[in-house]
Design an enzyme around this catalytic site. Structure first.
Site, PDB file in Angstrom:
ATOM      1  N   LEU A 199       0.860  -1.178   0.000  1.00  0.00           N
ATOM      2  CA  LEU A 199       0.000   0.000   0.000  1.00  0.00           C
ATOM      3  C   LEU A 199       0.900   1.233   0.000  1.00  0.00           C
ATOM      4  CD1 LEU A 199      -2.980  -0.485   2.511  1.00  0.00           C
ATOM      5  CD2 LEU A 199      -3.108  -0.161   0.030  1.00  0.00           C
ATOM      6  N   ASP A 200       0.651   2.164  -0.909  1.00  0.00           N
ATOM      7  CA  ASP A 200       1.431   3.394  -0.948  1.00  0.00           C
ATOM      8  C   ASP A 200       1.233   4.188   0.338  1.00  0.00           C
ATOM      9  OD1 ASP A 200       2.281   2.740  -3.440  1.00  0.00           O
ATOM     10  OD2 ASP A 200       1.017   4.171  -4.506  1.00  0.00           O
ATOM     11  N   PRO A 201       2.176   5.073   0.694  1.00  0.00           N
ATOM     12  CA  PRO A 201       2.012   5.892   1.901  1.00  0.00           C
ATOM     13  C   PRO A 201       0.710   6.688   1.923  1.00  0.00           C
ATOM     14  CG  PRO A 201       4.276   6.017   1.133  1.00  0.00           C
ATOM     15  CD  PRO A 201       3.514   5.252   0.082  1.00  0.00           C
TER      16      PRO A 201
ATOM     17  N   ALA B 261      -2.115   5.782   0.809  1.00  0.00           N
ATOM     18  CA  ALA B 261      -3.267   4.882   0.938  1.00  0.00           C
ATOM     19  C   ALA B 261      -3.367   4.347   2.362  1.00  0.00           C
ATOM     20  CB  ALA B 261      -3.144   3.728  -0.048  1.00  0.00           C
TER      21      ALA B 261
END
Length: 349
Positions: free
Chosen positions: A88-90, A92
């Site tokens: 998960l991207d930061p 998200a």
């Protein structure tokens, strides 16, 4: 903002001779609840980390990287080994399944599971990263109505071709696409086939639309927002993204890092789910102790009984303890991964 994948399948692993010789001893120790320390080993040489095995369903907050989240959970559990199933991207938030110990061997099964998201599209601006962190590359004064958004969504449902974002982890001649993009190189990515099962509008206020999505591995929600904006002629990018499901793991079972840290060493194990939780989509095969020992040596076993699977993937248990996972071929279970569930490893209810 993609669920990274380890590939379509996990190849069979050769069982080292030392592991084969210790299979019976390891199985007995696992059934007793853990491995015994070597006799005569100095106390200061014994490992401080624990043999913790199981799944932690983390509700990752915005601003934290997936790597940092894994490190924190590993520290809280004092675990020897940890990994995650789907980056998960930061920017998200949401479900980040974290595997501890022997659960890391089941990560591919979670990666292959269906995912669910809730995301917000900001209309009027397309960015080079397809999210709010990027630089604007196209703008529009147009804004879609809710009816227009809903009419466009069916075009993205089913098996579709999707061009990943320029800033993605896809490799181009050995280099990550995002590294090339950051160096100013023109990145041309080839469209890939992805599966999107469901899209629906949850909220719409003119400037933004909140959408629910269910999709398969390899789908980029950022690319979906970009392409939807282009189809509607108004451009768009992801303003917020939350993952609400990964395979068998859902929000109701998730815990946040503050809750884990407050639980302390004794209470934290209540947030640990069994290793087998990741295998909910494949059949379980109970086996005898003798067959379990063969599997743990890397040897195939013949499955008997009218309920035994004939083909496909399956996992074997002995007395409620996970033993191996592999492929059933012509009535034989061929193990690809074997398990030594000692230390802290919760059993299924």
């Amino acid at each position: 903002m993609q669920d990274e994948t380890l590939g379509p399948s996990t190849p069979p692993r050769a069982i080292p001779a030392a592991e084969a010789r210790g299979a019976e001893r390891g199985f007995d120790e696992a059934r007793r609840g853990g491995r015994r320390p070597q006799r005569g080993a100095p106390r200061h040489d014994r490992p401080k980390k624990k043999d913790v095995s199981g799944w932690v369903i983390l509700d990752k907050g915005v601003g934290m990287t997936s790597t940092h989240a894994v490190a924190v959970v590993k520290r809280v559990f004092n675990a020897k080994k940890a990994g995650h199933a789907g980056t998960l991207d930061p920017l998200a938030s949401g479900i980040l399944p974290i595997a501890l110990g022997e659960a890391t061997k089941t990560v591919p099964f979670v990666m292959d599971g269906r995912k669910a998201y809730r995301f917000t599209v900001q209309w009027g601006v397309e960015t080079d990263t397809d999210d709010a962190e990027g630089r604007p590359v196209a703008t529009s004064e147009l804004r879609p109505t809710r009816a227009q958004v809903e009419a466009a969504l069916p075009s993205f449902v089913g098996t579709i071709q999707q061009v990943p974002p320029r800033y993605s982890a896809i490799k181009i001649q050995g280099e990550r696409a995002y590294d090339l993009a950051r160096d100013g190189e023109v990145v041309e990515l080839v469209a890939r086939e992805v599966q999107i099962d469901h899209l629906s509008v949850i909220e719409h206020d003119g400037e933004r639309t909140v959408i629910a999505a269910e999709c398969g591995k390899g789908t980029y929600v950022r690319a979906l927002a970009r392409d939807l904006g282009r189809m509607l002629g108004c451009h768009g990018h992801i303003a917020a993204l939350r993952r609400t499901r990964v395979g068998p793991f859902v929000e109701d079972a998730a815990c946040a890092i503050p809750g884990l840290e407050e639980a302390g060493p004794e209470g934290v194990t209540a947030h640990l789910q069994s290793v087998e939780t990741a295998l909910d989509q494949i059949p379980e095969v109970p086996v005898s102790r003798d067959l379990a020992l063969r599997l743990m040596r890397g040897q195939p076993v013949i499955l008997r009984g009218r309920d035994a699977p004939v083909e496909g993937k399956a996992f074997a248990t002995c007395g409620g303890t996970l033993v191996a996972v592999g492929d059933v071929e012509r009535g034989e279970l061929v193990p690809h991964r074997v398990f030594h569930l000692g230390g802290t490893a919760p059993q299924r209810d």
